[in-house]
Scaffold this active site. Structure first.
Site, PDB file in Angstrom:
ATOM      1  N   ASP A 102     -54.218 -25.686  54.425  1.00 35.53           N
ATOM      2  CA  ASP A 102     -53.031 -26.402  54.001  1.00 35.53           C
ATOM      3  C   ASP A 102     -52.058 -26.436  55.168  1.00 35.53           C
ATOM      4  O   ASP A 102     -51.852 -25.415  55.830  1.00 35.53           O
ATOM      5  CB  ASP A 102     -52.377 -25.658  52.822  1.00 35.53           C
ATOM      6  CG  ASP A 102     -52.311 -26.497  51.571  1.00 35.53           C
ATOM      7  OD1 ASP A 102     -51.419 -27.361  51.506  1.00 35.53           O
ATOM      8  OD2 ASP A 102     -53.152 -26.295  50.673  1.00 35.53           O
ATOM      9  N   ASP A 209     -49.374 -30.949  52.972  1.00 40.02           N
ATOM     10  CA  ASP A 209     -48.461 -30.782  51.841  1.00 40.02           C
ATOM     11  C   ASP A 209     -47.334 -31.821  51.893  1.00 40.02           C
ATOM     12  O   ASP A 209     -46.765 -32.068  52.956  1.00 40.02           O
ATOM     13  CB  ASP A 209     -47.867 -29.366  51.948  1.00 40.02           C
ATOM     14  CG  ASP A 209     -47.204 -28.899  50.666  1.00 40.02           C
ATOM     15  OD1 ASP A 209     -47.883 -28.854  49.639  1.00 40.02           O
ATOM     16  OD2 ASP A 209     -46.009 -28.563  50.713  1.00 40.02           O
ATOM     17  N   GLU A 267     -50.883 -35.245  50.896  1.00 41.94           N
ATOM     18  CA  GLU A 267     -50.439 -35.267  49.508  1.00 41.94           C
ATOM     19  C   GLU A 267     -49.329 -36.317  49.400  1.00 41.94           C
ATOM     20  O   GLU A 267     -48.285 -36.174  50.029  1.00 41.94           O
ATOM     21  CB  GLU A 267     -49.907 -33.879  49.145  1.00 41.94           C
ATOM     22  CG  GLU A 267     -49.678 -33.706  47.669  1.00 41.94           C
ATOM     23  CD  GLU A 267     -48.774 -32.523  47.349  1.00 41.94           C
ATOM     24  OE1 GLU A 267     -48.864 -32.014  46.236  1.00 41.94           O
ATOM     25  OE2 GLU A 267     -47.979 -32.120  48.220  1.00 41.94           O
ATOM     26  N   HIS A 342     -54.253 -27.259  42.220  1.00 41.43           N
ATOM     27  CA  HIS A 342     -53.504 -26.076  41.767  1.00 41.43           C
ATOM     28  C   HIS A 342     -52.165 -26.422  41.130  1.00 41.43           C
ATOM     29  O   HIS A 342     -51.450 -25.523  40.700  1.00 41.43           O
ATOM     30  CB  HIS A 342     -53.286 -25.161  42.969  1.00 41.43           C
ATOM     31  CG  HIS A 342     -52.400 -25.819  43.998  1.00 41.43           C
ATOM     32  ND1 HIS A 342     -52.801 -26.916  44.731  1.00 41.43           N
ATOM     33  CD2 HIS A 342     -51.127 -25.562  44.381  1.00 41.43           C
ATOM     34  CE1 HIS A 342     -51.814 -27.291  45.524  1.00 41.43           C
ATOM     35  NE2 HIS A 342     -50.787 -26.489  45.331  1.00 41.43           N
ATOM     36  N   ASP A 343     -51.791 -27.694  41.118  1.00 37.38           N
ATOM     37  CA  ASP A 343     -50.507 -28.097  40.526  1.00 37.38           C
ATOM     38  C   ASP A 343     -50.684 -28.801  39.181  1.00 37.38           C
ATOM     39  O   ASP A 343     -49.722 -29.369  38.658  1.00 37.38           O
ATOM     40  CB  ASP A 343     -49.777 -29.077  41.465  1.00 37.38           C
ATOM     41  CG  ASP A 343     -49.354 -28.440  42.775  1.00 37.38           C
ATOM     42  OD1 ASP A 343     -49.066 -27.232  42.789  1.00 37.38           O
ATOM     43  OD2 ASP A 343     -49.317 -29.164  43.788  1.00 37.38           O
TER      44      ASP A 343
HETATM   45  C1  GLC Z   1     -46.976 -29.265  47.044  1.00 35.26           C
HETATM   46  C2  GLC Z   1     -47.874 -28.143  46.601  1.00 35.26           C
HETATM   47  C3  GLC Z   1     -47.148 -27.328  45.586  1.00 35.26           C
HETATM   48  C4  GLC Z   1     -45.899 -26.769  46.214  1.00 35.26           C
HETATM   49  C5  GLC Z   1     -45.062 -27.860  46.866  1.00 35.26           C
HETATM   50  C6  GLC Z   1     -44.060 -27.279  47.800  1.00 35.26           C
HETATM   51  O1  GLC Z   1     -46.694 -30.140  46.025  1.00 35.26           O
HETATM   52  O2  GLC Z   1     -49.085 -28.642  46.154  1.00 35.26           O
HETATM   53  O3  GLC Z   1     -47.943 -26.309  45.055  1.00 35.26           O
HETATM   54  O4  GLC Z   1     -45.143 -26.108  45.256  1.00 35.26           O
HETATM   55  O5  GLC Z   1     -45.817 -28.753  47.619  1.00 35.26           O
HETATM   56  O6  GLC Z   1     -44.684 -26.833  48.972  1.00 35.26           O
END
Ligand code: GLC
Ligand code: CA
Length: 585
Positions: A102, A209, A267, A342-343
């Site tokens: 990540d 991210d 993302e 994971h979200d």
């Molecule tokens: C992304 C991650 C998430 C995190 C956020 C802040 O959305 O997937 O888990 O809380 O970024 O880094």
């Protein structure tokens, strides 16, 4: 374009996301760790995984489960060491697999040395590495933050720092200050510390991210009031996809990524417009290899707030799949196939049926769907055994995630503990909450699901149903299990990659609320037809009129042996039944 340029290795790859805290504990302290991951590499290889994506394992105070990094160049000690990571990278490479990390560089932890310096004084050389603004004052003299923006984790995006009398920006928790990408020295430091450090140790790329939030836009202004109950308002339109986003990504590519031939998957929330997504993934523009577009995982989320669950119908999901399959047609862009991470809540619980009667069948149905779609396929740990959401009976104390817990607290305060409101919040969290994906991986039917063996017990409660849904049991059951099905589906996808991984998608009967029928066309004349029953009742479907379709894969064990080799036109599908037909392969 030469073949090599058109088909980089990662297009055909099947990737698997690991959440370190919950994957496998090797030393009995109740928390997953890097040696734990290493001990399961052969399991992943046997499943057919090509790329392992490890969620943040960097040093961190763990306010947001490692997405708050205090040192990019260290591993969180309970997870292991840099040496353990080097061993893991090597273990992957020895098996012909790749490993990606990540890349969390929109923000750091407030405990990162850069931020400690930045907050120390207004004239510190790193002051400008983060986003500092003076307060505003209301007419009555009350101090106000620079804008009314709402953070992802409830409350404001600004934290007042008494020491220097200014606010700093944090789109996420107050312990996650946003880095200032406008500052060139900051960007160079990020490239060195978060990227080159790990690329030099052999990692093959990054999941990036919140990749579209680095460029905040020049103007910091108030967002319109859409939820009058609160001062803070959703404001992503002001800070997502800002003016210098593409410039920053081109620079990151030219300065770092291209020298290592590293793959990236960004993302990409808040980006519903296909042409805007293409701006990130057009191959000739050299920014990102691919992105996670959010429409599919946003299904059921509320308009005012993510955790205001809204009912939805199947045509919504079908339309989203079709849109993000077809947006690359005739372009040099690429797409991804995923519905968990994971979200998110578990896909069986959100998109299919987690009832005891149908949860395995519907997990296989989703496998059939995902395994037939064009793009790079991403699985999330536990998806391959059909793990489901945490039980509705679990109280808020069983939840660990900062986003869910803060939301619950905010709504409890706002509604003065109104039971109806809190019931609704709990129901929404049970479907959509991030903790659903963070329960320990269910390896066996033994105590703590075989995730941990020590006295400490797991850091987060294990699912009540681990005795029924676990790896060991499914290995024993073999081909007929969800795990066996995924293994078969992944192998089948690779064998017929031309049509399944690279083919053009077409949907049929897109308004039908119970079934999903789609076709795929490969460049060499191959055809696939996929018919899926997304309901607990029998449904009749018409197959696409492709010549010579032959039944190849189905999620019912007895799936019509008699039909194999026979051309089919229409047929009845049993509850949650899915079938895949091929022609010309
Ligand atoms: C992304 C991650 C998430 C995190 C956020 C802040 O959305 O997937 O888990 O809380 O970024 O880094
Ligand atoms: Ca451990």
């Amino acid at each position: 374009m030469s073949g090599a340029t058109a088909r980089p290795w990662w297009k055909d790859a099947v990737c698997y996301q690991i959440y370190p805290a919950s994957f496998k504990d090797s030393n009995g302290d109740g928390l997953g760790d890097v040696p734990g991951i290493l001990s399961k590499i052969d399991y992943l290889r046997d499943l057919g995984i090509d790329v392992v994506w490890v969620s943040p394992m960097f040093d961190s105070p763990q306010v947001d489960m490692g997405y708050d990094i205090s040192d990019y160049e260290k591993v969180y000690p309970p997870y292991g060491s840099v040496k353990d990571m080097e061993d893991l990278i090597e273990a992957c490479h020895q098996r012909g697999m790749k490993l990606i990390l990540d890349l969390v560089v929109n923000h750091t932890s407030d405990q990162h040395a850069w931020f400690r310096e930045s907050r120390s004084s207004k004239d510190n050389p790193k002051r400008d590495w983060y986003i500092w603004k003076p307060p505003r004052y209301a007419e009555d003299g009350n101090r106000l933050p620079p804008t009314n923006w709402r953070s992802y984790f409830s409350g404001q995006t600004w934290e007042y720092d008494e020491h220097t009398g200014e606010y700093y920006l944090h789109l996420f928790a107050k312990e996650q200050p946003d880095l200032n990408w406008e500052n060139e020295a900051t960007r160079k430091a990020i490239y060195d510390s978060a990227m080159r450090f790990w690329l030099d140790r052999g990692v093959d790329g990054f999941r990036v991210d919140v990749v579209n939030m680095y460029s905040k836009g020049v103007e910091f202004k108030d967002a319109p009031i859409v939820d009058p109950r609160f001062y803070e308002q959703p404001a992503w339109c002001y800070y997502a996809n800002g003016p210098r986003m593409h410039e920053f990504l081109r620079e990151m590519n030219a300065e770092v990524l291209k020298h290592y031939d590293a793959v990236t998957v960004g993302e990409l929330p808040h980006t519903p417009d296909p042409s805007k997504v293409l701006d990130y993934v057009g191959a000739s523009d050299k920014q990102l290899s691919m992105v996670f577009q959010f429409d599919i995982v946003d299904i059921g989320q509320g308009r005012e707030h993510k955790y205001h669950f809204e009912e939805w119908k199947l045509p919504l999901l079908k339309g989203i799949v079709a849109k993000w399959q077809q947006f690359i047609d005739g372009t040099d862009g690429w797409t991804t196939v995923f519905c968990e991470n994971h979200d998110q809540g578990r896909s069986v619980s959100r998109f299919a049926s987690d009832s005891p009667a149908y949860r395995a069948t519907s997990a296989k149905l989703l496998s059939l769907m995902l395994g037939s779609l064009t793009g790079t396929l991403f699985l999330y740990q536990g998806q391959e055994i059909g793990m489901i959401n945490l039980p509705p009976s679990w109280p808020i104390d069983a939840y660990r995630d900062i986003e869910s817990v803060n939301f619950y607290k905010t709504m409890a305060a706002q509604s003065q503990d109104d039971p109806a409101e809190l019931d609704y919040v709990m129901r929404s969290l049970q479907i959509l909450g991030r903790d659903n994906a963070r329960l320990p991986m269910q390896w066996t039917g033994e105590r703590h699901a075989g995730f941990t063996h020590g006295k400490a017990g797991p850091w987060m409660r294990v699912h009540d149903l681990y005795g029924e849904i676990n790896v060991e049991r499914q290995v024993r059951e073999g081909e007929g299990s969800v795990l066996g099905f995924w293994r078969r589906m992944i192998a089948f996808r690779k064998e017929h990659a031309e049509v399944l991984v690279h083919g053009a998608f077409e949907g049929f009967g897109m308004g039908d609320e119970k079934t999903f029928v789609f076709g795929k066309k490969g460049a060499g004349g191959q055809r696939a037809a996929v018919v899926l029953n997304f309901s607990g009742e029998e449904q009749e479907v018409e197959l696409p009129g492709y010549e010579g379709l032959v039944f190849r894969v189905g999620n019912y064990d007895d799936a019509a042996e008699e039909e194999k080799g026979v051309e089919a036109k229409s047929r009845k599908l049993r509850p949650w039944e899915g079938r895949l037909y091929l022609a010309g392969c």
